[in-house]
Structure formats: structure tokens, C-alpha cells
Motif scaffolding. Structure first.
Motif, mmCIF file in Angstrom:
data_model
loop_
_atom_site.group_PDB
_atom_site.id
_atom_site.type_symbol
_atom_site.label_atom_id
_atom_site.label_comp_id
_atom_site.label_asym_id
_atom_site.label_seq_id
_atom_site.Cartn_x
_atom_site.Cartn_y
_atom_site.Cartn_z
ATOM 1 N N LYS A 174 12.083 16.100 -19.062
ATOM 2 C CA LYS A 174 12.551 15.377 -17.869
ATOM 3 C C LYS A 174 11.747 15.810 -16.649
ATOM 4 O O LYS A 174 11.350 14.965 -15.837
ATOM 5 N N ASP A 175 11.488 17.124 -16.507
ATOM 6 C CA ASP A 175 10.691 17.610 -15.377
ATOM 7 C C ASP A 175 9.308 16.967 -15.377
ATOM 8 O O ASP A 175 8.807 16.539 -14.330
ATOM 9 N N ILE A 176 8.687 16.896 -16.547
ATOM 10 C CA ILE A 176 7.351 16.302 -16.652
ATOM 11 C C ILE A 176 7.416 14.805 -16.357
ATOM 12 O O ILE A 176 6.575 14.270 -15.625
ATOM 13 N N GLN A 177 8.435 14.152 -16.908
ATOM 14 C CA GLN A 177 8.592 12.715 -16.656
ATOM 15 C C GLN A 177 8.784 12.463 -15.160
ATOM 16 O O GLN A 177 8.210 11.517 -14.616
ATOM 17 N N ASP A 178 9.567 13.307 -14.482
ATOM 18 C CA ASP A 178 9.768 13.155 -13.038
ATOM 19 C C ASP A 178 8.457 13.294 -12.283
ATOM 20 O O ASP A 178 8.207 12.561 -11.312
ATOM 21 N N LYS A 179 7.608 14.201 -12.706
ATOM 22 C CA LYS A 179 6.304 14.376 -12.052
ATOM 23 C C LYS A 179 5.447 13.113 -12.208
ATOM 24 O O LYS A 179 4.783 12.688 -11.257
ATOM 25 N N TYR A 180 5.489 12.502 -13.396
ATOM 26 C CA TYR A 180 4.700 11.289 -13.610
ATOM 27 C C TYR A 180 5.307 10.086 -12.875
ATOM 28 O O TYR A 180 4.570 9.212 -12.410
ATOM 29 N N VAL A 181 6.620 10.036 -12.745
ATOM 30 C CA VAL A 181 7.267 8.968 -11.978
ATOM 31 C C VAL A 181 6.875 9.080 -10.509
ATOM 32 O O VAL A 181 6.547 8.084 -9.858
ATOM 33 N N GLU A 182 6.883 10.305 -9.971
ATOM 34 C CA GLU A 182 6.464 10.538 -8.591
ATOM 35 C C GLU A 182 5.004 10.122 -8.396
ATOM 36 O O GLU A 182 4.649 9.471 -7.406
ATOM 37 N N LEU A 183 4.164 10.474 -9.352
ATOM 38 C CA LEU A 183 2.751 10.106 -9.287
ATOM 39 C C LEU A 183 2.586 8.589 -9.286
ATOM 40 O O LEU A 183 1.798 8.039 -8.512
ATOM 41 N N GLU A 184 3.342 7.915 -10.138
ATOM 42 C CA GLU A 184 3.267 6.449 -10.215
ATOM 43 C C GLU A 184 3.692 5.805 -8.889
ATOM 44 O O GLU A 184 3.063 4.846 -8.431
ATOM 45 N N LYS A 185 4.728 6.342 -8.254
ATOM 46 C CA LYS A 185 5.168 5.821 -6.950
ATOM 47 C C LYS A 185 4.072 5.987 -5.908
ATOM 48 O O LYS A 185 3.807 5.080 -5.115
ATOM 49 N N LEU A 186 3.448 7.165 -5.891
ATOM 50 C CA LEU A 186 2.364 7.414 -4.947
ATOM 51 C C LEU A 186 1.184 6.476 -5.198
ATOM 52 O O LEU A 186 0.547 5.992 -4.247
ATOM 53 N N GLN A 187 0.874 6.210 -6.474
ATOM 54 C CA GLN A 187 -0.224 5.288 -6.799
ATOM 55 C C GLN A 187 0.086 3.878 -6.324
ATOM 56 O O GLN A 187 -0.792 3.189 -5.782
ATOM 57 N N ARG A 188 1.331 3.435 -6.545
ATOM 58 C CA ARG A 188 1.709 2.081 -6.082
ATOM 59 C C ARG A 188 1.657 1.988 -4.562
ATOM 60 O O ARG A 188 1.180 0.991 -4.001
ATOM 61 N N ALA A 189 2.121 3.022 -3.872
ATOM 62 C CA ALA A 189 2.089 3.032 -2.406
ATOM 63 C C ALA A 189 0.643 2.998 -1.909
ATOM 64 O O ALA A 189 0.322 2.272 -0.960
ATOM 65 N N TYR A 190 -0.204 3.763 -2.580
ATOM 66 C CA TYR A 190 -1.616 3.782 -2.198
ATOM 67 C C TYR A 190 -2.247 2.406 -2.392
ATOM 68 O O TYR A 190 -2.959 1.913 -1.515
ATOM 69 N N GLN A 191 -1.981 1.792 -3.534
ATOM 70 C CA GLN A 191 -2.548 0.464 -3.804
ATOM 71 C C GLN A 191 -2.047 -0.571 -2.801
ATOM 72 O O GLN A 191 -2.804 -1.452 -2.396
ATOM 73 N N ALA A 192 -0.793 -0.469 -2.404
ATOM 74 C CA ALA A 192 -0.236 -1.431 -1.444
ATOM 75 C C ALA A 192 -0.841 -1.242 -0.054
ATOM 76 O O ALA A 192 -1.017 -2.215 0.688
ATOM 77 N N GLU A 193 -1.176 -0.011 0.323
ATOM 78 C CA GLU A 193 -1.683 0.272 1.666
ATOM 79 C C GLU A 193 -3.194 0.435 1.723
ATOM 80 O O GLU A 193 -3.753 0.615 2.810
ATOM 81 N N GLU A 194 -3.847 0.345 0.597
ATOM 82 C CA GLU A 194 -5.280 0.662 0.518
ATOM 83 C C GLU A 194 -6.125 -0.122 1.517
ATOM 84 O O GLU A 194 -7.005 0.437 2.169
ATOM 85 N N ILE A 195 -5.857 -1.394 1.674
ATOM 86 C CA ILE A 195 -6.705 -2.215 2.558
ATOM 87 C C ILE A 195 -6.501 -1.853 4.037
ATOM 88 O O ILE A 195 -7.359 -2.143 4.866
ATOM 89 N N LEU A 196 -5.401 -1.190 4.367
ATOM 90 C CA LEU A 196 -5.127 -0.814 5.761
ATOM 91 C C LEU A 196 -5.650 0.574 6.108
ATOM 92 O O LEU A 196 -5.649 0.961 7.275
ATOM 93 N N LEU A 197 -6.097 1.329 5.106
ATOM 94 C CA LEU A 197 -6.494 2.719 5.323
ATOM 95 C C LEU A 197 -7.975 2.852 5.639
ATOM 96 O O LEU A 197 -8.806 2.087 5.151
ATOM 97 N N THR A 198 -8.279 3.854 6.469
ATOM 98 C CA THR A 198 -9.677 4.168 6.748
ATOM 99 C C THR A 198 -10.252 4.899 5.538
ATOM 100 O O THR A 198 -9.515 5.353 4.660
ATOM 101 N N GLU A 199 -11.559 5.076 5.511
ATOM 102 C CA GLU A 199 -12.218 5.767 4.394
ATOM 103 C C GLU A 199 -11.721 7.211 4.276
ATOM 104 O O GLU A 199 -11.501 7.699 3.166
ATOM 105 N N ASP A 200 -11.542 7.885 5.404
ATOM 106 C CA ASP A 200 -11.043 9.267 5.366
ATOM 107 C C ASP A 200 -9.630 9.307 4.811
ATOM 108 O O ASP A 200 -9.276 10.208 4.033
ATOM 109 N N MET A 201 -8.797 8.354 5.202
ATOM 110 C CA MET A 201 -7.415 8.301 4.715
ATOM 111 C C MET A 201 -7.380 7.991 3.214
ATOM 112 O O MET A 201 -6.566 8.564 2.473
ATOM 113 N N LYS A 202 -8.277 7.115 2.778
ATOM 114 C CA LYS A 202 -8.365 6.788 1.355
ATOM 115 C C LYS A 202 -8.734 8.029 0.537
ATOM 116 O O LYS A 202 -8.125 8.315 -0.492
ATOM 117 N N ARG A 203 -9.754 8.757 1.006
ATOM 118 C CA ARG A 203 -10.183 9.965 0.297
ATOM 119 C C ARG A 203 -9.042 10.995 0.234
ATOM 120 O O ARG A 203 -8.830 11.637 -0.797
#
Length: 190
Positions: A55-84
Motif C-alpha cells: 500500500k505504501d508503494i502504491q501510494d507513492k505511485y499514485v502521488e507520482l501519477e497525480k504530479l505527472q497529470r498536473a504537469y501535463q495539464a500545466e506544461e504549456i503555461l510553464l517556463t523552461e526553468d519551471m518545466k525542468r
């Protein structure tokens, strides 16, 4: 002449020495463990740790997936430094989850160590009982039918599983679906 006499003497001593046959037996530790409350309790504890760590490992991957989705949704609004920076955070989180998974379930990880710790007491009980039965029955060798050592044929007269179970005060009757092959009764064809 002396050599011939010495040879005859050696042969007579060798022939006069009685040959001692070695006694052996085997047990089915898988069957014994299935009857041991201590072993069943240890398995339950291992399952609890496995579930918690999974469950701990699954929670870590769920958190990672949320961060990836948030990044993909905001990617076009971010500067290059923010993207990196976001990609670095995602990479760190992924590495953290992978490292934790390896730490828990990897070679000699936390699960391995916990199994070793929890199984130590039941295994010591069985080993002491096997040693005691072996000494009582004057056996030179005791094999484990449940081990990786392949036993192509076993004569039930050499099965000492019941003696070990009696030493451990365990029920010697096989339960349905738990009966080892040497304990099952067979009937002759008509």
C-alpha cells in the motif's frame, strides 16, 4: 612372505569388522508447518507487513501519477526553468518509489528480513523435534520431502513426519486438501 602374512592379517581384520548399515528417514516439513499455529501466525504477520508495504508503494505511485497529470495539464503555461524543475521533482519521486520498492521487496530487503525473523521460531521448533526424533530412532540421515532435494520414491516405512508432529504436540491427521502423498490411502484395482 611377511607381506603376504600382513595382507592376510589385514583382510581378516577387515572381514571381522561388522558392516554397519546407515539408517535414514524423511519428514514432510510442509505438512508439519501447515499444522503449526506458530507458523500460521508468522504467515499472517508476514501478510500484514506485505500488505502495508504494498500500500505504501502504491501510494507513492499514485502521488507520482497525480504530479505527472498536473504537469501535463500545466506544461504549456510553464517556463523552461519551471518545466525542468517539475521534471526533476517527477524524476526524484519516481526514483524514490522505485528505491523504496527495492528496499522492501528486493533481494534481502525488508520483507526478506521480516520473513527470516518471524519464521525463525517455528523453524527452530521443527529442527529440534527432528533432531530429537532422529536421535531416538537412531537415524543417521533425515531428509525433507518438501525441500528442493528431489525424492523420486519414498517408502512410507521411512516417514518420520508423525513422530516429529507428536514431538511438537500437533494433530497427525491430514486435513482435506492438505494430505501428503505418502499419507493418502490407496486401494488396489479390482
Amino acid at each position: 612372505m611377511k607381506k603376504a602374512l600382513f595382507f592376510v592379517f589385514l583382510c581378516s581384520v577387515w572381514l571381522a569388522t561388522p558392516a554397519k548399515a546407515q539408517k535414514f528417514g524423511y519428514v514432510d516439513t510442509e505438512f508439519i508447518f501447515s499444522k503449526m499455529p506458530e507458523y500460521q501466525k508468522a504467515l499472517g504477520e508476514i501478510d500484514k507487513f506485505t500488505d502495508k508495504w504494498s500500500k505504501d508503494i502504491q501510494d507513492k505511485y499514485v502521488e507520482l501519477e497525480k504530479l505527472q497529470r498536473a504537469y501535463q495539464a500545466e506544461e504549456i503555461l510553464l517556463t523552461e526553468d519551471m518545466k525542468r524543475e517539475r521534471q526533476r521533482v517527477l524524476s526524484d519521486k519516481e526514483r524514490e518509489a522505485r528505491d523504496y520498492n527495492n528496499k522492501v521487496f528486493g533481494y534481502q530487503g525488508l520483507l526478506f528480513e521480516k520473513k527470516k525473523e518471524l519464521m525463525k521460531a517455528p523453524m527452530e521448533l521443527v529442527n529440534r523435534a527432528i533432531e530429537k526424533v532422529s536421535l531416538q530412532k537412531k537415524l543417521d540421515f533425515m531428509f525433507d520431502k518438501a525441500s528442493d532435494f528431489v525424492m523420486l520414491y519414498t517408502n512410507p516405512k521411512h516417514d518420520y513426519t508423525d513422530y516429529v508432529m507428536e514431538e511438537l504436540n500437533l494433530d497427525t491427521k491430514p486435513t482435506a486438501g492438505n494430505a501428503p502423498a505418502n499419507k493418502a490411502t490407496t486401494t488396489k484395482p479390482k
